[in-house]
Design a protein around this motif. Structure first.
Motif, mmCIF file in Angstrom:
data_model
loop_
_atom_site.group_PDB
_atom_site.id
_atom_site.type_symbol
_atom_site.label_atom_id
_atom_site.label_comp_id
_atom_site.label_asym_id
_atom_site.label_seq_id
_atom_site.Cartn_x
_atom_site.Cartn_y
_atom_site.Cartn_z
ATOM 1 N N UNK A 1 -37.676 -27.223 -16.339
ATOM 2 C CA UNK A 1 -39.167 -26.925 -16.139
ATOM 3 C C UNK A 1 -39.457 -25.494 -16.692
ATOM 4 N N UNK A 2 -39.436 -25.195 -17.783
ATOM 5 C CA UNK A 2 -39.697 -23.908 -18.282
ATOM 6 C C UNK A 2 -41.235 -23.399 -17.930
ATOM 7 N N UNK B 1 -26.615 -23.015 -7.353
ATOM 8 C CA UNK B 1 -26.487 -22.854 -8.652
ATOM 9 C C UNK B 1 -26.779 -24.016 -9.637
ATOM 10 N N UNK B 2 -26.040 -24.862 -9.359
ATOM 11 C CA UNK B 2 -25.938 -26.070 -10.143
ATOM 12 C C UNK B 2 -27.388 -26.627 -10.402
ATOM 13 N N UNK B 3 -28.097 -27.183 -9.000
ATOM 14 C CA UNK B 3 -29.247 -27.492 -9.065
ATOM 15 C C UNK B 3 -30.402 -26.689 -9.722
ATOM 16 N N UNK B 4 -30.212 -25.438 -9.127
ATOM 17 C CA UNK B 4 -31.371 -24.637 -9.401
ATOM 18 C C UNK B 4 -31.499 -24.105 -10.947
ATOM 19 N N UNK B 5 -30.024 -24.091 -11.522
ATOM 20 C CA UNK B 5 -30.145 -23.530 -12.992
ATOM 21 C C UNK B 5 -30.461 -25.003 -13.820
ATOM 22 N N UNK C 1 -29.753 -14.971 -1.495
ATOM 23 C CA UNK C 1 -28.244 -15.228 -1.145
ATOM 24 C C UNK C 1 -27.725 -16.257 -2.180
ATOM 25 N N UNK C 2 -26.807 -15.834 -2.820
ATOM 26 C CA UNK C 2 -25.964 -16.731 -3.799
ATOM 27 C C UNK C 2 -24.492 -16.768 -3.501
ATOM 28 N N UNK C 3 -24.103 -18.056 -4.057
ATOM 29 C CA UNK C 3 -22.548 -18.439 -3.630
ATOM 30 C C UNK C 3 -21.641 -17.844 -4.645
ATOM 31 N N UNK C 4 -21.980 -17.647 -5.965
ATOM 32 C CA UNK C 4 -21.176 -17.032 -6.727
ATOM 33 C C UNK C 4 -21.955 -16.063 -7.797
ATOM 34 N N UNK C 5 -21.238 -14.948 -8.257
ATOM 35 C CA UNK C 5 -21.778 -14.188 -9.134
ATOM 36 C C UNK C 5 -22.512 -14.663 -10.520
ATOM 37 N N UNK C 6 -21.906 -15.680 -11.093
ATOM 38 C CA UNK C 6 -22.227 -16.341 -12.056
ATOM 39 C C UNK C 6 -23.800 -16.662 -12.131
ATOM 40 N N UNK C 7 -24.264 -17.158 -10.876
ATOM 41 C CA UNK C 7 -25.635 -17.513 -10.648
ATOM 42 C C UNK C 7 -26.576 -16.414 -10.657
ATOM 43 N N UNK C 8 -26.146 -15.426 -10.302
ATOM 44 C CA UNK C 8 -27.259 -13.902 -10.180
ATOM 45 C C UNK C 8 -27.139 -13.831 -11.812
ATOM 46 N N UNK C 9 -26.075 -13.895 -12.529
ATOM 47 C CA UNK C 9 -26.368 -13.350 -14.188
ATOM 48 C C UNK C 9 -27.602 -14.468 -14.705
ATOM 49 N N UNK C 10 -27.279 -15.877 -14.426
ATOM 50 C CA UNK C 10 -28.388 -16.622 -15.007
ATOM 51 C C UNK C 10 -29.557 -16.683 -14.704
ATOM 52 N N UNK C 11 -29.665 -16.416 -13.138
ATOM 53 C CA UNK C 11 -31.076 -15.966 -12.738
ATOM 54 C C UNK C 11 -31.751 -14.765 -13.375
ATOM 55 N N UNK C 12 -30.980 -13.800 -13.292
ATOM 56 C CA UNK C 12 -31.702 -12.651 -13.750
ATOM 57 C C UNK C 12 -31.932 -12.359 -15.444
ATOM 58 N N UNK C 13 -31.079 -13.285 -16.004
ATOM 59 C CA UNK C 13 -31.328 -13.457 -17.626
ATOM 60 C C UNK C 13 -32.701 -14.216 -17.859
ATOM 61 N N UNK C 14 -32.865 -15.197 -16.821
ATOM 62 C CA UNK C 14 -34.267 -15.715 -17.096
ATOM 63 C C UNK C 14 -35.375 -15.306 -16.302
#
Length: 412
Positions: free
Chosen positions: A161-162, A151-155, A179-192
């Motif tokens: 790098x848009x 989550x940290x590095x990927x976001x 595979x994600x370690x926490x739900x917040x990461x999925x929220x950010x990725x799917x929003x983008x």
């Protein structure tokens, strides 16, 4: 690509062969990397034939940067290690020519893959780095790929790098599983990147400190645990400011900072903390003493500025102390509605002060709720056994297999 022996093939289906590509795997080049990915493989190595390509970036000389853009193979040095091969490849820092060099690296790895039996699945352990490599490997070899998201590095790379958003989007949606370690990461990725329709697995990071200690009411102050070198990232300054706020309110609290570091690290931490009332530095803890020291506190506090998951939060819960964690990162999404897990905005010392005061004044209520959670089925998903079963099922499905039951004994 591995010196590790393959599991013997029997008339029954042999274990699926899985090739992992990771920049966060302890190896012969950088032995002191985080062990999160290695632990996932250790917990499931009875079900699969795992091998690893551990990658390490090194910056080329300035004169070599432009030369590195000329057509030709990547500049790579390979070394054998226990899990397979580790390598060093040249690429500039700060993401310059990021995709170009990773695609070249993938081409070089693909050449070596053709000399051995192909795996059943290739897994990249970051979307925005290793994901580029494993997508290319899949295109070149026909082997399906999956990814793990950090989550940290990927976001951070997604935001920086848009221009590569279409690439990252294709990786996110083409992967057999994510595979994600926490739900917040999925929220950010799917929003983008758009909502993913394929399989998604939310699996916590494993820790060996997952034996529950019963919460003890009457804890002595608050506690935070981190290496002092990371005091800026762990937001020590906000913790110190929150103590100042509480003192001005006439409700002072005590906060013990446990963690080692060099003399320079300690000096930097002391400077960040200033003259915060009630703050003390207790020095490093042995791994064996962490749980007992946490158990003696009223609550655990760590409002990190950036945090992919933060195994220490789960360790604190199993050690019997409520947690105060950064809202929107770390373990966000795992404990919604749980009174013993209090989210705070990382950059709001007043909110942090409120949470610290609440954790102390409502200690008995919060610890009663935590005690109930420790013995619930929900807690099992954070133990090594539950994590091993979930990860094995995820990999097996990505390979088109049924999950085996031969998990390592230390998985619980």
């Amino acid at each position: 690509m591995s010196d590790r022996p393959h599991h013997p093939e029997t008339e029954a289906s042999p274990p699926a062969r899985i090739l992992h590509v990771s920049a966060d795997f302890p190896d012969a080049v950088v032995p002191n990397k985080t062990k999160a990915i290695q632990t996932l493989l250790e917990l499931t190595q009875g079900c699969f034939d795992h091998s690893v390509v551990s990658i390490n970036r090194r910056s080329p000389p300035v004169r070599g940067m432009l030369k590195g853009l000329l057509p030709g193979p990547a500049r790579v040095e390979f070394t054998r290690f226990a899990w397979g091969e580790c390598l060093s490849y040249e690429a500039p820092a700060r993401g310059l020519f990021h995709r170009t060099h990773l695609l070249r690296l993938a081409d070089t790895i693909a050449e070596r893959m053709r000399a051995v039996p192909l795996p059943d699945l290739i897994v990249g352990h970051k979307l925005t780095v290793e994901g580029i490599v494993v997508q290319r490997l899949s295109q070149l070899t026909g082997v399906p790929f999956a990814i793990t998201v950090q989550g940290d590095t990927d976001t951070k790379i997604l935001a920086a790098r848009p221009d590569l958003a279409p690439v990252f989007r294709s990786i996110f949606h083409e992967a057999q599983s994510v595979t994600l370690f926490a739900p917040w990461t999925l929220d950010v990725l799917e929003a983008r990147l758009g909502k993913r329709t394929g399989p998604v697995a939310l699996i916590p990071c494993p820790t060996e400190l997952d034996t529950a200690l019963a919460p003890q009411v009457g804890g002595s102050g608050l506690i935070s645990v981190f290496h002092l070198q990371s005091h800026k990232r762990k937001n020590l300054a906000a913790m110190a400011e929150a103590l100042q706020v509480l003192a001005k309110r006439g409700a002072p609290q005590r906060l013990a900072i446990c963690g080692g570091g060099s003399e320079a690290d300690l000096a930097g931490a002391r400077q960040s903390a200033g003259d915060a009332p009630g703050l003390s530095f207790e020095g490093p803890l042995t791994r064996e003493s962490v749980a007992q020291r946490m158990n003696a506190a009223a609550a655990f506090v760590l409002p990190s500025r950036r945090e992919t998951f933060g195994m220490v939060f789960v360790e604190a819960l199993f050690a019997g102390v409520p947690i105060i964690y950064p809202q929107g990162m770390g373990v966000s999404g795992w404990f919604d509605g749980c009174p013993f897990a209090i989210p705070v905005p990382a950059r709001d010392p007043d909110a942090l002060a409120d949470a610290m005061a609440k954790a102390v004044s409502e200690e008995a209520r919060l610890k009663a709720a935590l005690a109930a959670w420790q013995t619930s089925p929900e807690a099992d998903r954070f133990r090594r056994g539950g994590i091993a079963r979930a990860y094995a099922a995820t990999l097996a499905a990505a390979c088109g297999r049924q999950a085996g039951s031969n998990l390592e004994g230390n998985a619980g």
